[in-house]
Design a protein around this motif. Structure first.
Motif, PDB file in Angstrom:
ATOM      1  N   LEU A   1       0.868  -1.180   0.000  1.00 45.69           N
ATOM      2  CA  LEU A   1       0.000   0.000   0.000  1.00 45.69           C
ATOM      3  C   LEU A   1       0.903   1.227   0.000  1.00 45.69           C
ATOM      4  CD1 LEU A   1      -2.755   1.374   0.204  1.00 45.69           C
ATOM      5  CD2 LEU A   1      -2.654   1.085   2.686  1.00 45.69           C
ATOM      6  N   ILE A   2       0.871   1.985  -1.091  1.00 45.50           N
ATOM      7  CA  ILE A   2       1.764   3.135  -1.254  1.00 45.50           C
ATOM      8  C   ILE A   2       0.944   4.419  -1.165  1.00 45.50           C
ATOM      9  CG2 ILE A   2       3.474   4.245  -2.728  1.00 45.50           C
ATOM     10  CD1 ILE A   2       4.056   1.570  -3.982  1.00 45.50           C
ATOM     11  N   LEU A   3       1.281   5.245  -0.185  1.00 41.52           N
ATOM     12  CA  LEU A   3       0.548   6.490   0.077  1.00 41.52           C
ATOM     13  C   LEU A   3       1.485   7.691   0.094  1.00 41.52           C
ATOM     14  CD1 LEU A   3      -1.580   5.065   3.041  1.00 41.52           C
ATOM     15  CD2 LEU A   3      -2.362   5.418   0.691  1.00 41.52           C
ATOM     16  N   GLU A   4       2.607   7.593  -0.583  1.00 35.22           N
ATOM     17  CA  GLU A   4       3.599   8.666  -0.544  1.00 35.22           C
ATOM     18  C   GLU A   4       3.026   9.972  -1.090  1.00 35.22           C
ATOM     19  OE1 GLU A   4       6.940   7.272  -2.706  1.00 35.22           O
ATOM     20  OE2 GLU A   4       7.358   5.608  -1.354  1.00 35.22           O
ATOM     21  N   ASP A   5       3.363  11.067  -0.420  1.00 26.47           N
ATOM     22  CA  ASP A   5       2.965  12.415  -0.848  1.00 26.47           C
ATOM     23  C   ASP A   5       1.452  12.611  -0.880  1.00 26.47           C
ATOM     24  OD1 ASP A   5       5.655  13.324  -1.324  1.00 26.47           O
ATOM     25  OD2 ASP A   5       5.656  12.070  -3.108  1.00 26.47           O
ATOM     26  N   CYS A   6       0.715  11.823  -0.115  1.00 25.26           N
ATOM     27  CA  CYS A   6      -0.727  12.080   0.065  1.00 25.26           C
ATOM     28  C   CYS A   6      -0.868  13.084   1.215  1.00 25.26           C
ATOM     29  CB  CYS A   6      -1.471  10.788   0.364  1.00 25.26           C
ATOM     30  SG  CYS A   6      -1.525   9.626  -1.006  1.00 25.26           S
ATOM     31  N   ARG A   7      -0.600  14.321   0.941  1.00 26.41           N
ATOM     32  CA  ARG A   7      -0.451  15.332   1.989  1.00 26.41           C
ATOM     33  C   ARG A   7      -1.773  15.728   2.635  1.00 26.41           C
ATOM     34  NH1 ARG A   7       4.702  17.038   2.224  1.00 26.41           N
ATOM     35  NH2 ARG A   7       6.044  16.538   0.445  1.00 26.41           N
ATOM     36  N   ARG A   8      -2.892  15.365   2.022  1.00 25.28           N
ATOM     37  CA  ARG A   8      -4.194  15.675   2.622  1.00 25.28           C
ATOM     38  C   ARG A   8      -4.755  14.505   3.425  1.00 25.28           C
ATOM     39  NH1 ARG A   8      -7.455  19.142  -2.047  1.00 25.28           N
ATOM     40  NH2 ARG A   8      -5.680  20.406  -2.729  1.00 25.28           N
ATOM     41  N   LEU A   9      -4.097  13.369   3.350  1.00 25.16           N
ATOM     42  CA  LEU A   9      -4.589  12.178   4.047  1.00 25.16           C
ATOM     43  C   LEU A   9      -4.462  12.358   5.553  1.00 25.16           C
ATOM     44  CD1 LEU A   9      -5.611   9.217   3.666  1.00 25.16           C
ATOM     45  CD2 LEU A   9      -3.217   8.523   3.817  1.00 25.16           C
ATOM     46  N   ASN A  10      -5.585  12.284   6.255  1.00 26.84           N
ATOM     47  CA  ASN A  10      -5.537  12.453   7.717  1.00 26.84           C
ATOM     48  C   ASN A  10      -5.933  11.196   8.475  1.00 26.84           C
ATOM     49  OD1 ASN A  10      -8.517  12.489   7.940  1.00 26.84           O
ATOM     50  ND2 ASN A  10      -8.337  14.493   6.960  1.00 26.84           N
ATOM     51  N   LYS A  11      -6.461  10.198   7.746  1.00 26.59           N
ATOM     52  CA  LYS A  11      -6.926   9.014   8.462  1.00 26.59           C
ATOM     53  C   LYS A  11      -6.869   7.789   7.569  1.00 26.59           C
ATOM     54  CE  LYS A  11     -10.857   7.447  11.266  1.00 26.59           C
ATOM     55  NZ  LYS A  11     -12.237   7.776  11.706  1.00 26.59           N
ATOM     56  N   LEU A  12      -6.263   6.726   8.085  1.00 26.84           N
ATOM     57  CA  LEU A  12      -6.324   5.435   7.406  1.00 26.84           C
ATOM     58  C   LEU A  12      -7.617   4.745   7.805  1.00 26.84           C
ATOM     59  CD1 LEU A  12      -2.617   4.266   7.975  1.00 26.84           C
ATOM     60  CD2 LEU A  12      -3.564   5.451   5.996  1.00 26.84           C
ATOM     61  N   CYS A  13      -7.918   3.600   7.207  1.00 22.80           N
ATOM     62  CA  CYS A  13      -9.146   2.899   7.592  1.00 22.80           C
ATOM     63  C   CYS A  13      -9.071   2.520   9.072  1.00 22.80           C
ATOM     64  CB  CYS A  13      -9.356   1.676   6.712  1.00 22.80           C
ATOM     65  SG  CYS A  13      -7.869   0.753   6.331  1.00 22.80           S
ATOM     66  N   ALA A  14     -10.212   2.538   9.725  1.00 22.33           N
ATOM     67  CA  ALA A  14     -10.270   2.467  11.191  1.00 22.33           C
ATOM     68  C   ALA A  14      -9.633   1.207  11.760  1.00 22.33           C
ATOM     69  CB  ALA A  14     -11.727   2.571  11.645  1.00 22.33           C
TER      70      ALA A  14
END
Length: 711
Positions: free
Chosen positions: A607-620
């Motif tokens: 799971l690659i989330l690099e540079d997702c600067r608006r991401l504040n929450k992963l799945c619970a």
């Protein structure tokens, strides 16, 4: 049609036989009908595997064998999908029973077990799978019947031993010298002049370019060869050429353009305008195998180097095979004959030299010299015979990994980890009797392909690699109809009709990507790879239409899904229906949260989330992703904390950043369960939890403290 036999199938058959004996299949094999068919499949696979070597030999000349191999390849893919469905269902039932801890009563455990096996969902699954099993069994019988009609020979012990021997060779090549160095030295010997600038564009812009000579990019590359600090606008050709003219004014230079294919006279006229400012005696050297290019470049001061002499080609071959024939005189004569067949192409000499590196048995060299591949008519395959030979002698596992690289466009620069994670997602890195971790096995494969000259290091970034254009052509030839690379999706791109056999798909990402170019996607419901590739033009902002996004979410067999770089802010809940998914790349997107349905992706490994600067929450609750090995979340500045049960991800090896949040699952004690972590781990927001009523309206805030350590 391209080569199909052992290229992929022998490795695939090994994997299928292993899966048929897996724990997940064993759970359903208790059903008599399932057990009977599974055992039948296993016997048929063993029988088919015994003739694959002979089929590979015959497919180059017999189209009927080639067609049979293609049919079997499609069947093998479908069998793997079914077996993976069984494995996924078994994993779901196991996770369902997980709350039944030792303290739970036996009666409660029995109730949960019965519900997992006899719930409406489970009954529906069993019914659907029985229908699929019946269809697959019928196709297996047809494949075996057709095999008997082709009179394919089973492997003899002697032949199998010879095949194993030839495939275990290694290529420990010293890369200190390459053919480009020999070419440069040869050219410099042409003149004793004092040269102010030696400008070399070797391999970087190979086949520059079949569609259009990228004049501004090449001009800037030449400028940077003179002055590495030079900068300019790629789109302003006039400004770049003025700078270049000024730099070259009244100076003597040597310019080498390697492997040029552009045949447009006007392009060459525009490109060479700045060089007229150079002093007398300057040279422009063009290497090419195109007679048209020879005619065009002959109109400017140029020396056309179409090929190396046999002596120079032999030097390249020797450097990569024996380093010195003085200790192996018996091989020199055969080596000289092999070099003659290379027809002066340095890349061919280099790859064959790497193939024979460390091999001092005369019979091995004679096998290469007398191979039937040298004599195949060009209309059956227009790949240079020497390159086909270097591919032919790869192990089945390496062939499969190399063919996958056909998805990358020419001149695309990739990183080793990028390729290894994709290979892992496609199931290429499982190998019987191997004790290595999948990533380590992938790096070994990558290194072997690099040492055999299938990959080469970027001249601009040593951490990146690329394929020579001819090697890229070889990969496309090897990949066949199950791979397809769409070059671009720019406005006006013509629609493509996709083959039903297509499993792996890539394209160059555009600024606005809609479904107009993908109208035939409804025919390829078995697609495994959806891989947009970033280009220099649209590397910052790209937009994906909702209709295309909806279409992608219906591709239930996807193993690899990349939405890297697209300006999307939300993932649909349907993402959780992609139960085969192993690789999900959301880098650079604008998503704020991951939908809860992501927890249903039980097979997810990367799971690659690099540079997702608006991401504040992963799945619970991320604990269900028990196969997750890579969670790449660097530069995710808004992330508030790690999700619950992250400590259950005991297979996790790569975690870029652990964010200490308010929830119990976000606390550092979770790290003690992640024993497989390697490389660098960054721990963010360590510090005392504070409350700031005046500045943050009563909201809680963490001190902005960060630490890191080597896992």
């Amino acid at each position: 049609m391209s080569m199909i036999g052992e290229v992929i199938l022998s490795a695939s058959v090994e994997m299928l036989i292993r899966k048929l004996s897996s724990e997940g299949i064993g759970l359903f094999a208790r059903q008599e009908k399932v057990h009977r068919d599974v055992m039948k499949w296993k016997k048929l696979l063993v029988k088919i595997k015994s003739v694959l070597d002979d089929a590979e030999e015959k497919q180059t000349t017999e189209d009927s064998v080639k067609i049979w191999l293609l049919d079997f390849q499609n069947l093998a893919y479908d069998v793997e999908d079914i077996l993976d469905e069984f494995e996924t269902e078994a994993l779901w039932r196991k996770l369902l029973l997980e709350p039944a801890q030792p303290s739970t009563s036996k009666f409660r455990k029995l109730i949960l077990t019965c519900w997992a096996s006899f719930s409406p969902r489970s009954i529906m699954f069993d019914s659907k799978m029985m229908s699929k099993i019946k269809e697959i069994t019928a196709r297996f019988q047809d494949i075996v019947k057709h095999k008997d009609q082709l009179n394919l020979e089973e492997n003899s012990r002697e032949k199998s031993k010879k095949v194993r021997k030839r495939l275990t060779t290694t290529s420990l090549v010293n890369e200190a010298k390459d053919w480009a160095g020999w070419a440069r030295q040869l050219l410099l010997n042409l003149s004793t002049m004092t040269i102010k600038y030696k400008i070399t564009l070797i391999s970087k812009h190979g086949h520059v370019s079949r569609k259009i000579l990228m004049l501004s990019i090449i001009t800037k590359s030449i400028l940077m060869s003179i002055n590495a600090k030079e900068s300019g606008d790629h789109n302003d050709l006039n400004l770049l050429q003025e700078k270049l003219k000024k730099k070259l004014s009244e100076k003597k230079f040597l310019l080498i353009l390697d492997d040029v294919w552009n045949e447009n006279y006007d392009d060459w006229t525009v490109l060479t305008n700045p060089f007229e400012a150079g002093s007398q005696g300057s040279k422009i050297v063009v290497t090419s195998r195109s007679r048209s290019v020879a005619a065009i470049t002959g109109t400017v001061p140029a020396y056309l180097l179409k090929e190396l002499s046999n002596d120079d080609c032999l030097s390249v071959f020797t450097e990569h095979s024996t380093r010195d024939f003085s200790m192996h005189q018996s091989l020199k004569g055969i080596g000289e004959k092999i070099v003659i067949k290379c027809n002066g192409l340095p890349l061919a000499a280099k790859t064959l030299g790497g193939l024979l590196r460390g091999k001092y048995d005369l019979s091995d060299w004679e096998d290469v010299l007398h191979s039937k591949i040298w004599n195949l008519p060009e209309e059956r395959c227009n790949i240079i015979p020497a390159l086909r030979l270097s591919y032919y002698y790869l192990s089945p596992h390496l062939k499969r990994c190399f063919a996958y690289c056909s998805l990358f466009p020419k001149n695309y620069e990739f990183q080793e980890d990028e390729i290894v994670l994709l290979w892992m997602a496609e199931g290429f890195l499982h190998r019987e009797n191997s004790e290595k971790q999948m990533e380590d096995l992938g790096r070994q494969y990558f290194r072997e392909l690099y040492l055999r000259s299938f990959f080469q290091q970027s001249s601009y970034n040593t951490s990146r690699f690329m394929m020579h254009d001819l090697i890229n052509d070889l990969a496309q030839w090897a990949a066949g109809g199950i791979y397809f690379r769409m070059e671009d999706l720019l406005p006006g791109t013509k629609q493509h009709k996709f083959s039903k056999s297509l499993r792996h798909f890539s394209y160059t990402r555009g600024q606005y990507d809609g479904n107009s170019s993908f109208d035939s996607f409804h025919n390829i419901e078995n697609l495994r790879t959806f891989l947009p590739i970033s280009s220099d033009i649209w590397s910052k902002k790209s937009y994906l239409s909702y209709s295309l996004f909806h279409m992608i979410s219906k591709l239930q067999c996807l193993r690899v899904l990349s939405l890297n770089g697209y300006c999307i802010s939300k993932l649909p809940n349907s993402i959780g229906d992609l139960k085969h998914l192993r690789y999900l790349n959301l880098s650079g997107t604008r998503i704020r949260t991951l939908p809860q349905s992501v927890n249903k992706l039980y097979n997810l490994e990367t799971l690659i989330l690099e540079d997702c600067r608006r991401l504040n929450k992963l799945c619970a609750d991320i604990g269900n992703l028990i196969k997750l090995q890579c969670l790449s979340n660097s530069n995710v500045d808004s992330l508030e904390g790690m999700p619950l049960r992250i400590g259950k991800l005991t297979c996790l090896q790569i975690l870029c950043c652990f964010v200490v949040g308010q929830d119990a699952g976000s606390r550092l004690k979770e790290l003690k369960f992640l024993l497989q972590l390697r490389e660098m781990l960054k721990i963010c927001k360590i510090g005392k939890y504070k409350r700031c009523q005046r500045c943050h309206g009563g909201r809680d805030k963490w001190e902005d403290q960060t630490s890191s350590f080597i896992a």
